[in-house]
Design a protein around this motif. Structure first.
Motif, PDB file in Angstrom:
ATOM      1  N   PHE A 136       0.835  -1.206   0.000  1.00 53.70           N
ATOM      2  CA  PHE A 136       0.000   0.000   0.000  1.00 53.70           C
ATOM      3  C   PHE A 136       0.873   1.260   0.000  1.00 53.70           C
ATOM      4  O   PHE A 136       0.547   2.259  -0.656  1.00 53.70           O
ATOM      5  CB  PHE A 136      -0.942   0.002   1.193  1.00 53.70           C
ATOM      6  N   ALA A 137       1.998   1.214   0.726  1.00 55.19           N
ATOM      7  CA  ALA A 137       2.922   2.352   0.735  1.00 55.19           C
ATOM      8  C   ALA A 137       3.552   2.547  -0.636  1.00 55.19           C
ATOM      9  O   ALA A 137       3.703   3.684  -1.117  1.00 55.19           O
ATOM     10  CB  ALA A 137       4.003   2.144   1.794  1.00 55.19           C
ATOM     11  N   LEU A 138       3.910   1.451  -1.302  1.00 53.66           N
ATOM     12  CA  LEU A 138       4.470   1.530  -2.649  1.00 53.66           C
ATOM     13  C   LEU A 138       3.467   2.155  -3.617  1.00 53.66           C
ATOM     14  O   LEU A 138       3.826   2.973  -4.474  1.00 53.66           O
ATOM     15  CB  LEU A 138       4.851   0.133  -3.146  1.00 53.66           C
ATOM     16  N   ILE A 139       2.208   1.753  -3.485  1.00 56.87           N
ATOM     17  CA  ILE A 139       1.167   2.303  -4.359  1.00 56.87           C
ATOM     18  C   ILE A 139       1.016   3.799  -4.126  1.00 56.87           C
ATOM     19  O   ILE A 139       0.956   4.591  -5.078  1.00 56.87           O
ATOM     20  CB  ILE A 139      -0.165   1.573  -4.125  1.00 56.87           C
ATOM     21  N   GLN A 140       0.954   4.196  -2.857  1.00 56.30           N
ATOM     22  CA  GLN A 140       0.757   5.615  -2.557  1.00 56.30           C
ATOM     23  C   GLN A 140       1.909   6.482  -3.075  1.00 56.30           C
ATOM     24  O   GLN A 140       1.694   7.629  -3.456  1.00 56.30           O
ATOM     25  CB  GLN A 140       0.591   5.824  -1.054  1.00 56.30           C
TER      26      GLN A 140
END
Length: 367
Positions: free
Chosen positions: A270-274
């Protein structure tokens, strides 16, 4: 009399298992029946019945078990249940003896008619000589069982059309559940990663194109690299799988830097996506959960114009769709998508939530 939930087999993780989980949450007193259960803790407080195949070595070899599955599904008695709700991507919608099917309400939520039987060009399991030889037999049986009074729902309009083309049956579209509330519960998922994961994030370039999935051929992650080359942006590939060596060779020959993040946790993903400028999703998917997750997190997406993923992108106005992931088309799509205002997409993402799925499921079954 209560209801019965039916699923092909229960794996430890997977999109269809998440659908079964949402069905279970919607109907918490229903029994569950499957061919075999490899995730006993997931439904530990429920009655989960397994087929006779669970007691054989065939449970460890789906290809070897496949010829026996229609016969096994045809032995299940449904008489003691008021209704049956099936989660099917192979033969689970065949469930029930002939007599009990005739006197039962059967609702089947179709992830797809079996790809390796009906669209082998999308699934290499259906491309072997043996598979091509036996597919017509299974197609005939599958079409016959589908005509025996089952009420169908499809996880996208794309699959609704496949159901019509293969089984000659109509279906109601109910998009699968996505954990929108959880995704949007954190303003910054990077604040929750471990120290080691934080080091991974800090090692990546400040701007990058992200691709994420299992490293398998049909996910076409090499096209994410091609997209990065077209836009002259670094690429991050997150996941793991048998195609890793191939993808690393592609990366080595690429004209832009390519970084690998192996088997990220949900928090790290999720951090990578954001942090990504854009999420690129090349495969022809039945629906595509990851693009919805990306849009819910505020990251625009570029998806394949063929398949179910384009439906969520259109519904949320969260990106672009392309027919090819190289050259001017992808370059123009990325140029128009990167920096897109995602306010509309994040606010409308709840239409794909678990709560929306549950409400739509109940409405469909009560119609």
């Amino acid at each position: 009399m209560g209801g019965l939930l039916v699923h092909e087999w229960i794996a430890r993780s997977g999109g269809s298992e998440n659908v079964l989980q949402a069905m279970s949450n919607t109907f918490p007193t229903s029994d569950i029946y499957c061919l075999w259960n490899d995730a006993h803790q997931r439904f530990a407080n429920r009655v989960v019945k397994e087929s006779l195949l669970a007691k054989t070595p065939l449970r460890k070899n789906k290809a070897a078990a496949l010829p026996f599955m229609p016969m096994v599904w045809g032995t299940v008695a449904l008489d003691s249940y008021e209704w049956t709700l099936v989660s099917s991507h192979l033969f689970a919608h065949h469930v029930g003896t002939r007599r009990s099917r005739a006197n039962s309400k059967i609702f089947a939520y179709i992830h797809t008619p079996a790809r390796y039987i009906w669209v082998p060009e999308l699934d290499k399991r259906g491309q072997s000589r043996v598979s091509r030889r036996i597919s017509p037999v299974f197609q005939s049986l599958d079409r016959k069982r589908a005509s025996e009074g089952t009420t169908f729902a499809a996880n996208s309009n794309f699959i609704k059309q496949r159901i019509r083309g293969t089984w000659e049956q109509d279906a109601t579209v109910i998009y699968p559940p996505v954990a929108i509330a959880n995704l949007q519960s954190q303003e910054s998922w990077a604040d929750l990663v471990t120290l080691g994961e934080s080091e991974v994030l800090s090692s990546l370039p400040p701007e990058y194109i992200l691709g994420a999935s299992r490293f398998v051929a049909y996910k076409q992650l090499e096209n994410v690299v091609a997209a990065g080359e077209a836009a002259n942006l670094p690429v991050v590939l997150a996941g793991a799988g048998p195609e890793e060596a191939y993808l690393r060779n592609v990366a080595q020959d690429a004209s832009v830097p390519v970084f690998f993040v192996k088997s990220p946790s949900d928090t790290l993903l999720f951090a990578l996506i954001q942090k990504a400028q854009v999420f690129v999703f090349p495969p022809v998917e039945d629906f595509g959960i990851l693009p919805v997750e990306a849009m819910a997190l505020g990251t625009p997406v570029v998806v394949n114009a063929v398949g179910g993923a384009v439906e969520s992108v259109s519904a949320l106005n969260g990106g672009s769709a392309v027919s090819t992931f190289s050259g001017s088309e992808i370059a123009e799509a990325l140029s128009s998508t990167i920096g897109k205002d995602m306010t509309e997409a994040t606010s409308k993402a709840a239409m794909f939530s678990e709560e929306s799925f549950s409400a739509n499921l109940r409405e469909w079954m009560s119609a």
